[in-house]
Design an enzyme around this catalytic site. Structure first.
Site, PDB file in Angstrom:
ATOM      1  N   ASP A   1      -7.945  -5.388   0.134  1.00 19.50           N
ATOM      2  CA  ASP A   1      -8.438  -6.260  -0.929  1.00 19.50           C
ATOM      3  C   ASP A   1      -8.061  -7.718  -0.738  1.00 19.50           C
ATOM      4  O   ASP A   1      -8.573  -8.579  -1.448  1.00 19.50           O
ATOM      5  CB  ASP A   1      -7.893  -5.772  -2.294  1.00 19.50           C
ATOM      6  CG  ASP A   1      -8.467  -4.414  -2.645  1.00 19.50           C
ATOM      7  OD1 ASP A   1      -9.650  -4.212  -2.388  1.00 19.50           O
ATOM      8  OD2 ASP A   1      -7.714  -3.573  -3.155  1.00 19.50           O
TER       9      ASP A   1
ATOM     10  N   HIS B   1       0.852  -1.188   0.000  1.00 18.05           N
ATOM     11  CA  HIS B   1       0.000   0.000   0.000  1.00 18.05           C
ATOM     12  C   HIS B   1       0.883   1.231   0.000  1.00 18.05           C
ATOM     13  O   HIS B   1       1.947   1.225   0.624  1.00 18.05           O
ATOM     14  CB  HIS B   1      -0.895   0.018   1.247  1.00 18.05           C
ATOM     15  CG  HIS B   1      -2.071   0.916   1.087  1.00 18.05           C
ATOM     16  ND1 HIS B   1      -2.016   2.255   1.325  1.00 18.05           N
ATOM     17  CD2 HIS B   1      -3.321   0.647   0.662  1.00 18.05           C
ATOM     18  CE1 HIS B   1      -3.198   2.774   1.065  1.00 18.05           C
ATOM     19  NE2 HIS B   1      -4.007   1.839   0.661  1.00 18.05           N
TER      20      HIS B   1
HETATM   21  N1  CMC Z   1       4.017  -7.937  -4.667  1.00 20.08           N
HETATM   22  C1  CMC Z   1       5.360  -7.957  -4.852  1.00 20.08           C
HETATM   23  N2  CMC Z   1       6.138  -6.858  -4.762  1.00 20.08           N
HETATM   24  C2  CMC Z   1       5.540  -5.700  -4.477  1.00 20.08           C
HETATM   25  C3  CMC Z   1       4.158  -5.605  -4.280  1.00 20.08           C
HETATM   26  C4  CMC Z   1       3.376  -6.777  -4.387  1.00 20.08           C
HETATM   27  N3  CMC Z   1       2.059  -6.741  -4.203  1.00 20.08           N
HETATM   28  N4  CMC Z   1       3.814  -4.315  -4.032  1.00 20.08           N
HETATM   29  C5  CMC Z   1       4.947  -3.623  -4.067  1.00 20.08           C
HETATM   30  N5  CMC Z   1       6.005  -4.445  -4.328  1.00 20.08           N
HETATM   31  C6  CMC Z   1       7.431  -4.063  -4.401  1.00 20.08           C
HETATM   32  C7  CMC Z   1       7.728  -3.271  -5.658  1.00 20.08           C
HETATM   33  O1  CMC Z   1       8.109  -4.117  -6.708  1.00 20.08           O
HETATM   34  C8  CMC Z   1       8.826  -2.371  -5.179  1.00 20.08           C
HETATM   35  O2  CMC Z   1      10.002  -3.155  -5.103  1.00 20.08           O
HETATM   36  P1  CMC Z   1      11.469  -2.449  -5.374  1.00 20.08           P
HETATM   37  O3  CMC Z   1      11.609  -1.396  -4.330  1.00 20.08           O
HETATM   38  O4  CMC Z   1      12.440  -3.561  -5.279  1.00 20.08           O
HETATM   39  O5  CMC Z   1      11.371  -1.879  -6.778  1.00 20.08           O
HETATM   40  C9  CMC Z   1       8.448  -2.040  -3.731  1.00 20.08           C
HETATM   41  O6  CMC Z   1       7.653  -3.164  -3.292  1.00 20.08           O
HETATM   42  C10 CMC Z   1       7.635  -0.740  -3.588  1.00 20.08           C
HETATM   43  O7  CMC Z   1       6.463  -0.847  -4.392  1.00 20.08           O
HETATM   44  P2  CMC Z   1       5.842   0.312  -5.281  1.00 20.08           P
HETATM   45  O8  CMC Z   1       5.123  -0.318  -6.423  1.00 20.08           O
HETATM   46  O9  CMC Z   1       6.896   1.328  -5.577  1.00 20.08           O
HETATM   47  O10 CMC Z   1       4.814   0.929  -4.258  1.00 20.08           O
HETATM   48  P3  CMC Z   1       3.641   1.934  -4.602  1.00 20.08           P
HETATM   49  O11 CMC Z   1       3.372   2.691  -3.365  1.00 20.08           O
HETATM   50  O12 CMC Z   1       3.942   2.713  -5.835  1.00 20.08           O
HETATM   51  O13 CMC Z   1       2.411   0.960  -4.980  1.00 20.08           O
HETATM   52  C11 CMC Z   1       0.640  -0.576  -4.702  1.00 20.08           C
HETATM   53  C12 CMC Z   1       1.470   0.533  -4.047  1.00 20.08           C
HETATM   54  C13 CMC Z   1      -0.564  -0.858  -3.810  1.00 20.08           C
HETATM   55  C14 CMC Z   1       0.133  -0.100  -6.082  1.00 20.08           C
HETATM   56  C15 CMC Z   1       1.529  -1.851  -4.872  1.00 20.08           C
HETATM   57  O14 CMC Z   1       1.938  -2.318  -3.589  1.00 20.08           O
HETATM   58  C16 CMC Z   1       0.801  -2.985  -5.609  1.00 20.08           C
HETATM   59  O15 CMC Z   1       0.846  -3.008  -6.838  1.00 20.08           O
HETATM   60  N6  CMC Z   1       0.135  -3.920  -4.857  1.00 20.08           N
HETATM   61  C17 CMC Z   1      -0.656  -4.964  -5.500  1.00 20.08           C
HETATM   62  C18 CMC Z   1      -1.997  -4.385  -5.965  1.00 20.08           C
HETATM   63  C19 CMC Z   1      -2.939  -4.124  -4.814  1.00 20.08           C
HETATM   64  O16 CMC Z   1      -3.128  -4.969  -3.939  1.00 20.08           O
HETATM   65  N7  CMC Z   1      -3.583  -2.929  -4.843  1.00 20.08           N
HETATM   66  C20 CMC Z   1      -4.607  -2.560  -3.847  1.00 20.08           C
HETATM   67  C21 CMC Z   1      -4.164  -1.433  -2.963  1.00 20.08           C
HETATM   68  S1  CMC Z   1      -5.242  -1.245  -1.518  1.00 20.08           S
HETATM   69  C22 CMC Z   1      -6.769  -0.773  -2.164  1.00 20.08           C
HETATM   70  C23 CMC Z   1      -6.772   0.634  -2.613  1.00 20.08           C
HETATM   71  O17 CMC Z   1      -6.905   1.533  -1.794  1.00 20.08           O
HETATM   72  O18 CMC Z   1      -6.611   0.854  -3.828  1.00 20.08           O
END
Ligand code: CMC
Length: 428
Positions: free
Chosen positions: A364, A307
């Protein structure tokens, strides 16, 4: 705390005001920055940017705190109803008995859709994605309410469209679902509560009314409470962005649905179930899946994990995890996907990859299992998220107009070609 922050660049400096929130969050106010220095800030994904001040929802992502209007989500989940929480989010205080009765009555009176909307539903193909239908139909509500296309934040010009949207979004969702499975629309029942009425419109048959178990109705109400608002996320920011051009509330929430649809945001609740089903049906070992999710060369992610704001745990996930057990027991269901979910969570919680990146289950992760247990089809999960989020979107739209904010118009740092002369077609 200091009330100014100083920014220095190339020998000159500027003092910027510091804004401190009621929970001691600190923001540097850069409103004067460009006018005074010609510079802008660059923050792709807005991870460090506050787009507004707001009285609606407080999140402390480090401590796993979520409060609507000051009330902890845990207390609202235990003691409140979705209607009461919706009123709270919209109007800022818990309603007294009369206020709640009037609000519920307004919502109940708006439960029907204009009969003319039937022809719009008939225009969609059977396999139309329900989020596309929802977004389109919310905008189409504008066509039937042209006298309500204002930016009013008080009085009937605000309370009416707000009640219409919160109420009719249920009927739109249920009609979209029934159209997609070739069943006739089911008119709402004024004797049922918000969640019960939705379940009735989804599942009743012409000669057999659907009577939800109290546990099922309560579980849906709880799901909606947990989704009612979540401050400046992608879809809420979209609602504010669209509303800032003085587009109507109908258009703004319609755009919010589009933003929510994506798998990185609300669409993750469908993706979690697809992921768990894939693991189950193909006999993939959870350990192998976790390894893939950690591998940067693999497209897999552990959906329902991570998140932008929560860096310890998402309190909504904790509440839902507790509920899932209770609902499955009440319905006498055992879901193999739940065991896989527990296993994935356990592994992720003990692996350095997830610990170092603060990746915990989000709302989720368990919500899909809950919705599946109460009979909601997977392609409707994100629609349910949207129904729950309506009060939050509307409250944010209203707050933005009360504060008379300027149109949202970010800037950019241009990195393309510098000036060059046009080359005629034959000379390229
Ligand atoms: N599985 C594996 N690796 C992950 C995941 C995941 N679900 N989420 C983040 N990472 C890794 C990502 O690859 C990155 O690694 P590195 O630093 O080595 O490059 C690190 O963790 C930071 O992630 P980010 O993508 O830069 O984080 P963000 O804040 O931009 O994205 C997120 C947040 C929720 C989009 C992301 O965690 C994600 O894609 N999660 C899966 C989708 C999901 O469950 N979304 C629902 C969010 S809660 C409901 C809502 O409010 O929308």
């Amino acid at each position: 705390m200091a009330d100014k922050a100083t920014l220095s660049y190339e020998g000159s400096s500027i003092d910027l005001d510091v804004v401190i929130g009621s929970e001691n969050e600190v923001g540097i106010d850069i409103t004067r920055l460009r006018g005074a220095t010609g510079m802008i800030t660059l923050d792709p994904g807005y991870a460090n940017t506050g787009s507004c001040t707001s009285d609606i929802t407080f999140i402390d992502g480090e401590k796993g705190i979520l409060r609507y209007r000051g009330y902890p989500i845990e207390e609202l989940a235990e003691k409140s109803s979705f209607m009461e929480t919706a009123f709270l989010v919209l109007y800022g205080h818990l309603p007294n008995e009369k206020e709640l009765a009037d609000f519920e009555n307004d919502i109940s009176e708006e439960a029907y859709l204009h009969y003319g909307m039937k022809s719009h539903f008939e225009g969609f193909p059977d396999n139309a994605p329900p989020m596309a239908v929802l977004s389109a139909m919310l905008n189409i509500l504008s066509c039937y309410n042209t006298e309500l296309l204002t930016t009013a934040t008080e009085g009937p010009k605000f309370t009416e469209p707000a009640a219409k949207i919160i109420s009719k979004v249920r009927a739109i969702a249920a009609w979209a679902y029934r159209t997609s499975i070739g069943k006739p629309f089911m008119p709402p029942r004024p004797d049922l509560g918000y969640s019960g009425n939705f379940l009735h419109m989804m599942f009743s048959q012409q000669f057999k009314l659907y009577e939800p178990l109290p546990e099922v109705e309560r579980a849906l109400d709880l799901f909606l409470i947990l989704h009612a608002d979540h401050e400046q996320n992608c879809s809420t920011s979209t609602v504010r962005m669209v509303g800032s051009s003085h587009a109507s509330l109908f258009s703004a929430v319609s755009a919010g649905v589009g933003a929510l649809w994506g798998p990185l945001h609300g669409g993750a609740n469908c993706e979690v179930i697809r992921m768990l089903t894939g693991i189950h049906e193909h006999g993939i070992k959870p350990r192998d899946f976790v390894e893939k999710a950690k591998d940067k060369n693999s497209p897999e992610k552990l959906m329902g994990f991570g998140h932008r704001v929560y860096k310890s745990f998402d309190p909504r996930a904790r509440i839902l995890k507790g509920q899932v057990d209770a609902v499955l027991k009440a319905l006498n269901i055992s879901d193999p996907l739940l065991d896989i979910a527990y296993e994935l969570e356990e592994m992720a919680r003990s692996e350095d990859y997830f610990i170092e990146r603060n990746l915990y289950p989000n709302v989720d992760f368990y919500s899909g299992i809950l919705l599946r247990a109460i009979g909601i089809p997977v392609n409707m999960f994100t629609v349910l998220f949207a129904i729950g989020r309506m009060p939050g979107w509307i409250a944010n739209w209203r707050e933005m107009h009360e504060q008379s904010l300027r149109i949202s118009r970010p800037r950019q740092i241009y990195t393309g070609a510098t000036k060059r002369s046009y080359i005629p077609l034959g000379e390229r």
